[in-house]
Write a protein that holds these residues in place. Structure first.
Motif, PDB file in Angstrom:
ATOM      1  N   PHE A  73       0.857  -1.214   0.080  1.00 55.17           N
ATOM      2  CA  PHE A  73       0.010   0.101   0.053  1.00 55.17           C
ATOM      3  C   PHE A  73       0.841   1.237  -0.011  1.00 55.17           C
ATOM      4  N   THR A  74       1.895   1.366   0.828  1.00 58.27           N
ATOM      5  CA  THR A  74       2.868   2.393   0.471  1.00 58.27           C
ATOM      6  C   THR A  74       3.534   2.498  -0.645  1.00 58.27           C
ATOM      7  N   ARG A  75       3.873   1.338  -1.149  1.00 55.36           N
ATOM      8  CA  ARG A  75       4.537   1.641  -2.627  1.00 55.36           C
ATOM      9  C   ARG A  75       3.327   2.181  -3.395  1.00 55.36           C
ATOM     10  N   ARG A  76       2.323   1.750  -3.429  1.00 54.84           N
ATOM     11  CA  ARG A  76       1.412   2.241  -4.183  1.00 54.84           C
ATOM     12  C   ARG A  76       1.064   3.756  -4.050  1.00 54.84           C
ATOM     13  N   TYR A  77       1.079   4.298  -2.703  1.00 58.98           N
ATOM     14  CA  TYR A  77       0.829   5.555  -2.473  1.00 58.98           C
ATOM     15  C   TYR A  77       1.953   6.523  -3.058  1.00 58.98           C
ATOM     16  N   THR A  78       3.409   5.905  -2.736  1.00 57.69           N
ATOM     17  CA  THR A  78       4.479   6.842  -3.367  1.00 57.69           C
ATOM     18  C   THR A  78       4.395   7.038  -4.953  1.00 57.69           C
ATOM     19  N   GLU A  79       3.775   5.999  -5.754  1.00 56.96           N
ATOM     20  CA  GLU A  79       3.519   6.189  -7.085  1.00 56.96           C
ATOM     21  C   GLU A  79       2.831   7.335  -7.504  1.00 56.96           C
ATOM     22  N   MET A  80       1.908   7.885  -6.440  1.00 51.66           N
ATOM     23  CA  MET A  80       1.193   9.196  -6.714  1.00 51.66           C
ATOM     24  C   MET A  80       1.789  10.531  -7.047  1.00 51.66           C
ATOM     25  N   ALA A  81       3.098  10.407  -6.562  1.00 43.16           N
ATOM     26  CA  ALA A  81       3.958  11.506  -6.467  1.00 43.16           C
ATOM     27  C   ALA A  81       4.805  11.466  -7.814  1.00 43.16           C
ATOM     28  N   VAL A  82       4.922  10.591  -8.731  1.00 45.37           N
ATOM     29  CA  VAL A  82       5.691  10.271  -9.925  1.00 45.37           C
ATOM     30  C   VAL A  82       5.429  11.469 -10.976  1.00 45.37           C
ATOM     31  N   PRO A  83       3.957  11.925 -11.259  1.00 38.86           N
ATOM     32  CA  PRO A  83       3.835  12.870 -12.047  1.00 38.86           C
ATOM     33  C   PRO A  83       4.354  14.366 -11.627  1.00 38.86           C
ATOM     34  N   PHE A  84       4.460  14.739 -10.273  1.00 38.33           N
ATOM     35  CA  PHE A  84       4.905  15.742  -9.786  1.00 38.33           C
ATOM     36  C   PHE A  84       6.123  15.661  -9.179  1.00 38.33           C
TER      37      PHE A  84
END
Length: 693
Positions: free
Chosen positions: A460-471
């Motif tokens: 779940f933590t890994r999936r959340y960190t992926e949300m930062a990729v576009p920014f």
């Protein structure tokens, strides 16, 4: 006279042909011991043959249970170095091997039974390069749904890695006795005994050994100060880990142990082989200029007026700014993305003003939607939340700002909805990026379901960190699990405004070194002076109410100047003109001396994964002293930093690694390694040394 002739009728001796002379009778009596001796000799020969066969079998078994430098027995295994010294010991705690079930084929040593039943056990030897030997170990239960536990002994060495923690030491310090518990990401500010928000299943030893636990393992970690062991356990019972759907909860503990010639080279091998790497370097300005956050200064009382005044003061006092970070709370409710019109009445004008004045702005964001938010009903209707085990209802969670749902980032619709809200802010107001807060597994309910099942909850933590990729140019995360390829800054958890090792000033270097070893190199060391939380703030005798101790603030500022990035919140002008002058001096030093070297190393990270901030043993791995120093560090191999971390001190002892070094004062030291005792460091100084080629 009559003579009796032998052999006559009625004489039995004559009939049998046996002589009964005295001489023959004498010989019969004396021959009995010889027969006994012969029999005894035969028995001794037979015993010798049996012993030789047993000895030969033992030799064959001993050879069978040895592979390269590893010796296996029923209770565990040891690994030796080339000199024959034991450098790694692993004890089997949950069962013993039935050695009669073991066999060896090529480079694989395997066993099929333990003292409790069938299992799949093997050790495979792999030599990936001349200077590295690796051993793949697997213990998989095939019958019993029970825990598998192996205990790793310290062997007099120093260990590093694992996880961020509230009380951080370098090297790892085992204290007390801890039963194995889930090795998952947690908020260590809230729960100070938990594992932190940045963690990896990787440990490194001064004995030039490294261990990495496989991703598939339902991994729990414990320890024992008395035994000096780390306890590695795999289990599904009473655990947040779940077996793959349709499979029995049969535990598997698998890992690899690699041995090298020295600690630096084995770590380089492990990082290159097993860690993700970032694919780009974040914005140069974040490395060169300070980030200014509203959090420690204003907490949740921030308003448009306060933000504009903060920006004006930064400029008026002669400071540069990478970006302004507008933290909690600019929205009316948690889980909304529109600005609170009461606190921010003219948002467009505010952003236009800040842009005209040369400021980029980032916004605080998080994965929660509180039940009183206008977005809560929409998210329930669309199924965007993590749900209860049955999958019908959202699983409500409690976090520091209330109760609500937590977005399910395994769900593409939830990811897209969340990203679309952030993109809209970026488009409408020109928001530069976001501070992604929270994301720890500890915020999930004890029992939950997600659209895509999570056998390992830290995914779940890994999936959340992926949300930062576009920014990612200016994005900031405080969690990481298998997230080294997310090319943004990772912030260590909030610090208290205190001197010590528990989330205080002394914890910064051990924490930065730890997450560097775990593969996270773009590090933001939290706010200078700490967060000034009530009851968690050291206040000097001359201190102002609500402000950290002045001396603490200055020493914190000096240390931060030698980190990859600097972050202010409580501004220097909250104190006095001298503090402002010291702050100007060190932000300038960071920009001109530190940032160019950090940016050079940041470019290398993309290919190597090597730390930017390095421990002293990186260049001094033959010196025992270098393995224990937690108050100094290297930037690359050629800039060594020794800050003052004690109150009331204007001197400190400094260890210089081997080589020629030049101090910031211009002194030359040519006979390292050496100790400089009581080396003078004024309040407006930090000791640093440059390696002379």
């Amino acid at each position: 006279m009559y003579q009796i002739v032998p052999g006559g009728p009625g004489d039995p001796s004559a009939a049998s042909g046996v002589s009964s002379s005295p001489l023959r009778k004498k010989l019969g009596r004396e021959g009995r011991p010889l027969v006994a001796a012969g029999l005894l000799g035969c028995l001794l020969v037979l015993a010798a043959v049996v012993a030789w066969c047993y000895y030969s079998a033992s030799l064959r078994k001993a050879h069978l249970l040895k592979t390269e430098q590893l010796d296996l027995n029923k209770d565990g295994f040891i690994i030796r170095n080339q000199a024959g010294a034991v450098i790694f010991t692993m004890e089997f705690r949950s069962g013993t091997l039935d050695l009669d079930s073991c066999s060896k084929e090529g480079h694989i040593l395997s066993c099929s039974r333990s003292n409790t039943g069938k299992l799949n056990f093997f050790i495979q030897t792999v030599r990936p390069k001349d200077t590295v030997m690796c051993y793949r170990v697997r213990w998989e239960e095939l019958e019993h749904e029970r825990a598998v536990e192996h205990a790793m002994t310290y062997n007099g060495s120093h260990w590093y890695g694992g996880a961020e923690s509230a009380t951080q030491h370098w090297p790892i310090r085992i204290q007390g006795q801890e039963e194995p518990r889930p090795f998952v990401t947690s908020d260590v500010y809230t729960n100070r005994n938990a594992f932190g928000g940045i963690l990896e299943r990787y440990w490194l030893s001064s004995n030039a050994t490294a261990i990495k636990v496989n991703d598939s393992v339902p991994f729990h970690l414990g320890w024992s100060e008395q035994d000096m062991t780390l306890r590695f356990q795999a289990r599904y019972q009473n655990s947040p880990y779940k077996p793959t759907e349709g499979q029995r909860p049969l535990a598997e503990l698998s890992y690899r142990v690699c041995v090298g010639s020295d600690v630096t080279s084995i770590h380089k091998y492990m990082v290159r082989r097993y860690f993700n790497k970032p694919n780009k370097v974040p914005a140069v300005e974040v490395f060169t200029r300070p980030v200014w956050s509203t959090w420690a200064l204003h907490k949740t009382s921030v308003t448009q007026e306060k933000l504009l005044r903060y920006a004006s003061d930064i400029t008026a006092h002669g400071f540069t700014c990478s970006h302004l970070e507008l933290d909690d709370r600019y929205t009316a409710d948690y889980g909304e993305f529109d600005f609170d019109p009461q606190k921010f009445p003219n948002v467009t004008d505010m952003f236009d003003k800040l842009e005209d004045d040369g400021f980029h702005v980032t916004l605080w964001t998080h994965p929660f939607v509180n039940y009183d938010s206008i977005n809560f009903g929409f998210a329930v209707e669309k199924g965007l939340f993590v749900r209860e085990p049955g999958g019908e209802l959202p699983a409500l969670v409690r976090w520091r700002n209330g109760i609500g749902g937590i977005l399910d980032f395994t769900n593409p619709e939830a990811r897209e909805w969340y990203s679309s809200q952030l993109r809209a802010l970026k488009t409408q107001y020109g928001v530069a990026s976001f501070k992604f807060d929270a994301g720890e597994t500890s915020y999930l309910p004890r029992e939950f379901s997600t659209l895509v099942p999570l056998p390992d909850p830290s995914t779940f933590t890994r999936r959340y960190t992926e949300m930062a990729v576009p920014f990612n140019e200016r994005a900031e995360l405080r969690v990481g699990y298998q997230s080294q390829n997310i090319s943004c800054f990772f912030r260590i958890i909030d610090r208290d405004s205190v001197w010590g090792y528990e989330l205080g000033l002394k914890s910064i270097i051990p924490t930065v070194l730890t997450i560097s070893i775990l593969g996270y190199q773009f590090i933001l060391p939290d706010m200078i002076g700490g967060n000034a939380y009530p009851n968690r703030t050291a206040v000097g005798v001359e201190g102002k109410e609500g402000l950290p101790d002045r001396e603490l603030y200055i020493r914190w500022l000096e240390l931060s100047a030698f980190m990859p990035a600097m972050q202010f919140s409580i501004p220097p002008w909250s104190y006095d003109d001298e503090v402002v002058e010291i702050a100007r001096k060190f932000t300038k030093l960071h920009e001109t001396l530190v940032a160019p070297r950090v940016l050079e190393l940041a470019g290398e990270v993309l290919n190597t994964g090597d730390p930017i901030i390095r421990p002293l043993w990186w260049i001094a791995n033959e010196d025992e002293a270098a393995y224990k120093i937690d108050s100094q560090f290297l930037i690359g191999d050629d800039l060594m930093v020794a800050p003052v971390l004690e109150p009331g001190k204007q001197e400190r002892d400094i260890y210089l690694p081997p080589g020629r070094w030049r101090s910031y004062k211009g002194e030359h030291f040519d006979k390292g390694p050496m100790y400089l005792t009581d080396y003078p460091v004024d309040l407006d100084e930090i000791a640093f040394f440059t390696w002379v080629h």
